[in-house]
Design a protein around this motif. Structure first.
Motif, PDB file in Angstrom:
ATOM      1  N   PRO A 139     -59.196-103.654 -13.013  1.00  0.00           N
ATOM      2  CA  PRO A 139     -59.203-104.465 -11.790  1.00  0.00           C
ATOM      3  C   PRO A 139     -59.453-105.934 -12.095  1.00  0.00           C
ATOM      4  CG  PRO A 139     -60.554-102.501 -11.532  1.00  0.00           C
ATOM      5  CD  PRO A 139     -60.189-102.577 -12.989  1.00  0.00           C
ATOM      6  N   GLN A 140     -58.863-106.786 -11.301  1.00  0.00           N
ATOM      7  CA  GLN A 140     -59.062-108.216 -11.459  1.00  0.00           C
ATOM      8  C   GLN A 140     -60.509-108.593 -11.160  1.00  0.00           C
ATOM      9  OE1 GLN A 140     -56.828-110.342 -12.629  1.00  0.00           O
ATOM     10  NE2 GLN A 140     -55.311-108.715 -12.832  1.00  0.00           N
ATOM     11  N   GLU A 141     -61.077-109.447 -12.004  1.00  0.00           N
ATOM     12  CA  GLU A 141     -62.459-109.853 -11.840  1.00  0.00           C
ATOM     13  C   GLU A 141     -62.521-111.107 -10.958  1.00  0.00           C
ATOM     14  OE1 GLU A 141     -64.382-110.146 -15.566  1.00  0.00           O
ATOM     15  OE2 GLU A 141     -63.849-108.119 -16.190  1.00  0.00           O
ATOM     16  N   ASP A 142     -61.958-111.032  -9.787  1.00  0.00           N
ATOM     17  CA  ASP A 142     -61.958-112.145  -8.843  1.00  0.00           C
ATOM     18  C   ASP A 142     -62.899-111.847  -7.689  1.00  0.00           C
ATOM     19  OD1 ASP A 142     -60.038-113.376 -10.387  1.00  0.00           O
ATOM     20  OD2 ASP A 142     -58.381-112.491  -9.255  1.00  0.00           O
ATOM     21  N   LYS A 143     -63.420-112.865  -7.119  1.00  0.00           N
ATOM     22  CA  LYS A 143     -64.302-112.725  -5.972  1.00  0.00           C
ATOM     23  C   LYS A 143     -63.483-112.692  -4.679  1.00  0.00           C
ATOM     24  CE  LYS A 143     -68.118-115.056  -8.316  1.00  0.00           C
ATOM     25  NZ  LYS A 143     -69.037-116.217  -8.299  1.00  0.00           N
ATOM     26  N   VAL A 144     -63.951-111.911  -3.744  1.00  0.00           N
ATOM     27  CA  VAL A 144     -63.225-111.710  -2.500  1.00  0.00           C
ATOM     28  C   VAL A 144     -63.519-112.862  -1.551  1.00  0.00           C
ATOM     29  CG1 VAL A 144     -62.881-110.162  -0.562  1.00  0.00           C
ATOM     30  CG2 VAL A 144     -63.353-109.228  -2.833  1.00  0.00           C
ATOM     31  N   LYS A 145     -62.476-113.358  -0.907  1.00  0.00           N
ATOM     32  CA  LYS A 145     -62.623-114.406   0.101  1.00  0.00           C
ATOM     33  C   LYS A 145     -62.057-113.915   1.421  1.00  0.00           C
ATOM     34  CE  LYS A 145     -62.544-118.391  -3.035  1.00  0.00           C
ATOM     35  NZ  LYS A 145     -61.913-119.702  -3.330  1.00  0.00           N
ATOM     36  N   SER A 146     -62.735-114.224   2.498  1.00  0.00           N
ATOM     37  CA  SER A 146     -62.289-113.780   3.809  1.00  0.00           C
ATOM     38  C   SER A 146     -61.289-114.765   4.382  1.00  0.00           C
ATOM     39  CB  SER A 146     -63.501-113.663   4.748  1.00  0.00           C
ATOM     40  OG  SER A 146     -64.079-114.941   4.948  1.00  0.00           O
ATOM     41  N   ARG A 166     -67.405 -99.144 -15.082  1.00  0.00           N
ATOM     42  CA  ARG A 166     -67.787 -99.222 -13.675  1.00  0.00           C
ATOM     43  C   ARG A 166     -67.138-100.459 -13.069  1.00  0.00           C
ATOM     44  NH1 ARG A 166     -73.998 -99.727 -12.032  1.00  0.00           N
ATOM     45  NH2 ARG A 166     -73.632-101.815 -12.883  1.00  0.00           N
ATOM     46  N   THR A 167     -66.351-100.256 -12.051  1.00  0.00           N
ATOM     47  CA  THR A 167     -65.632-101.342 -11.413  1.00  0.00           C
ATOM     48  C   THR A 167     -66.130-101.528  -9.975  1.00  0.00           C
ATOM     49  OG1 THR A 167     -63.889 -99.898 -10.559  1.00  0.00           O
ATOM     50  CG2 THR A 167     -63.601-100.772 -12.777  1.00  0.00           C
ATOM     51  N   VAL A 168     -65.821-102.700  -9.453  1.00  0.00           N
ATOM     52  CA  VAL A 168     -66.173-103.019  -8.071  1.00  0.00           C
ATOM     53  C   VAL A 168     -64.884-103.367  -7.331  1.00  0.00           C
ATOM     54  CG1 VAL A 168     -67.528-104.488  -6.547  1.00  0.00           C
ATOM     55  CG2 VAL A 168     -68.411-103.895  -8.813  1.00  0.00           C
ATOM     56  N   SER A 169     -64.626-102.661  -6.268  1.00  0.00           N
ATOM     57  CA  SER A 169     -63.407-102.895  -5.503  1.00  0.00           C
ATOM     58  C   SER A 169     -63.520-104.173  -4.674  1.00  0.00           C
ATOM     59  CB  SER A 169     -63.119-101.709  -4.585  1.00  0.00           C
ATOM     60  OG  SER A 169     -64.119-101.614  -3.577  1.00  0.00           O
ATOM     61  N   ALA A 170     -62.426-104.515  -3.992  1.00  0.00           N
ATOM     62  CA  ALA A 170     -62.417-105.713  -3.156  1.00  0.00           C
ATOM     63  C   ALA A 170     -63.381-105.601  -1.981  1.00  0.00           C
ATOM     64  CB  ALA A 170     -61.000-105.972  -2.648  1.00  0.00           C
ATOM     65  N   PHE A 171     -63.803-104.399  -1.664  1.00  0.00           N
ATOM     66  CA  PHE A 171     -64.729-104.186  -0.545  1.00  0.00           C
ATOM     67  C   PHE A 171     -66.164-103.974  -1.029  1.00  0.00           C
ATOM     68  CE2 PHE A 171     -60.535-102.687   0.723  1.00  0.00           C
ATOM     69  CZ  PHE A 171     -60.322-103.427   1.875  1.00  0.00           C
ATOM     70  N   GLY A 172     -66.391-104.203  -2.330  1.00  0.00           N
ATOM     71  CA  GLY A 172     -67.731-104.082  -2.868  1.00  0.00           C
ATOM     72  C   GLY A 172     -68.150-102.674  -3.185  1.00  0.00           C
ATOM     73  N   LEU A 173     -67.203-101.754  -3.289  1.00  0.00           N
ATOM     74  CA  LEU A 173     -67.516-100.362  -3.592  1.00  0.00           C
ATOM     75  C   LEU A 173     -67.413-100.115  -5.100  1.00  0.00           C
ATOM     76  CD1 LEU A 173     -65.506 -98.631  -0.719  1.00  0.00           C
ATOM     77  CD2 LEU A 173     -67.936 -99.265  -0.732  1.00  0.00           C
ATOM     78  N   TYR A 174     -68.364 -99.329  -5.629  1.00  0.00           N
ATOM     79  CA  TYR A 174     -68.378 -99.020  -7.048  1.00  0.00           C
ATOM     80  C   TYR A 174     -67.476 -97.819  -7.339  1.00  0.00           C
ATOM     81  CZ  TYR A 174     -72.341-102.181  -7.665  1.00  0.00           C
ATOM     82  OH  TYR A 174     -73.142-103.281  -7.702  1.00  0.00           O
TER      83      TYR A 174
END
Length: 227
Positions: free
Chosen positions: A80-87, A203-211
């Motif tokens: 997964p891309q290691e980018d931060k989610v923006k609204s 361990r990854t973090v999805s765009a919604f903050g789910l592990y």
């Protein structure tokens, strides 16, 4: 000649010539393919060592650290891309301040390197003997590098052997020994390096903050200078 002793006809001669030419062509083409595969393997392994592995080991040495564990991730192992989610609003929500991909469940800390290019796919590294060749080439590179730092002034020749002493009855004493100057030499090769194809848990973090935990194969390199 034919089986009955007569000269072969034109068709038989032509077919025999074509069969011989086809067999020779197949043999030469097969050897050419094997040589090409071997050359590409050696070139790709050397590229990975020079561009990724050796610079990282050398950097650790500048920090006074004599060991490191590296995970080489094949190019087709998609993470997964290691980018931060923006609204869509004027506010930005950050899921985490740390990396979005983390290696878990491994006994030692791993430095992760993401390989690139079509040749660096998992299919290449899973071939028989490729990882073993990587290990051998790395050991040769590190052994050559360590030997190049030794100067001739550090090596002192041994002192000449003492003459044998005669005892009271004229017998030769068995206490004659060869003296050496300085401390005993260390083990010739104290470097230890292994390379294995293993599965690691990420361990990854999805765009919604789910592990989410995924398992991927990678080349694990363990290096220790034995200091």
């Amino acid at each position: 000649m034919s089986k009955d002793g007569a000269l072969p006809c034109y068709e038989e001669s032509t077919n025999a010539h074509l069969h011989s030419q086809y067999h020779t062509s197949n043999t030469s083409d097969g050897q050419h393919i094997r040589d090409r595969v071997r050359a590409i393997r050696e070139e790709q392994i050397a590229s990975v060592i020079n561009e990724h592995v050796y610079p990282l080991i050398s950097q650790q040495a500048t920090y006074g650290i004599g060991s490191i564990n590296i995970a080489l991730m094949p190019s087709d192992v998609v993470l997964p891309q290691e980018d931060k989610v923006k609204s869509d609003t004027e506010y930005d929500f950050e899921t985490s301040d740390g990396p979005q991909v983390e290696i878990i469940g491994f006994p030692e800390e791993l430095q992760r390197i993401q390989l690139e290019g079509h040749v660096n796919r998992l299919e290449f590294w899973k071939q028989r003997g490729v990882v073993e060749e990587l290990e051998r080439a790395l050991n040769e590179t590190l052994d050559t590098s360590s030997q190049s730092t030794v100067t001739t002034g550090d090596v002192q020749p041994p002192l000449p052997q003492r003459p044998a002493k005669k005892g009271f009855f004229g017998r030769t004493s068995s206490s004659a020994t060869t003296e050496t100057s300085g401390p005993l030499p260390k083990e010739k090769n104290s470097l230890k390096l292994t390379a294995r194809l293993e599965e690691i848990c990420l361990r990854t973090v999805s765009a919604f903050g789910l592990y989410e935990t995924i398992t991927r194969q990678s080349i694990i390199i363990k290096f220790s200078a034995g200091c």
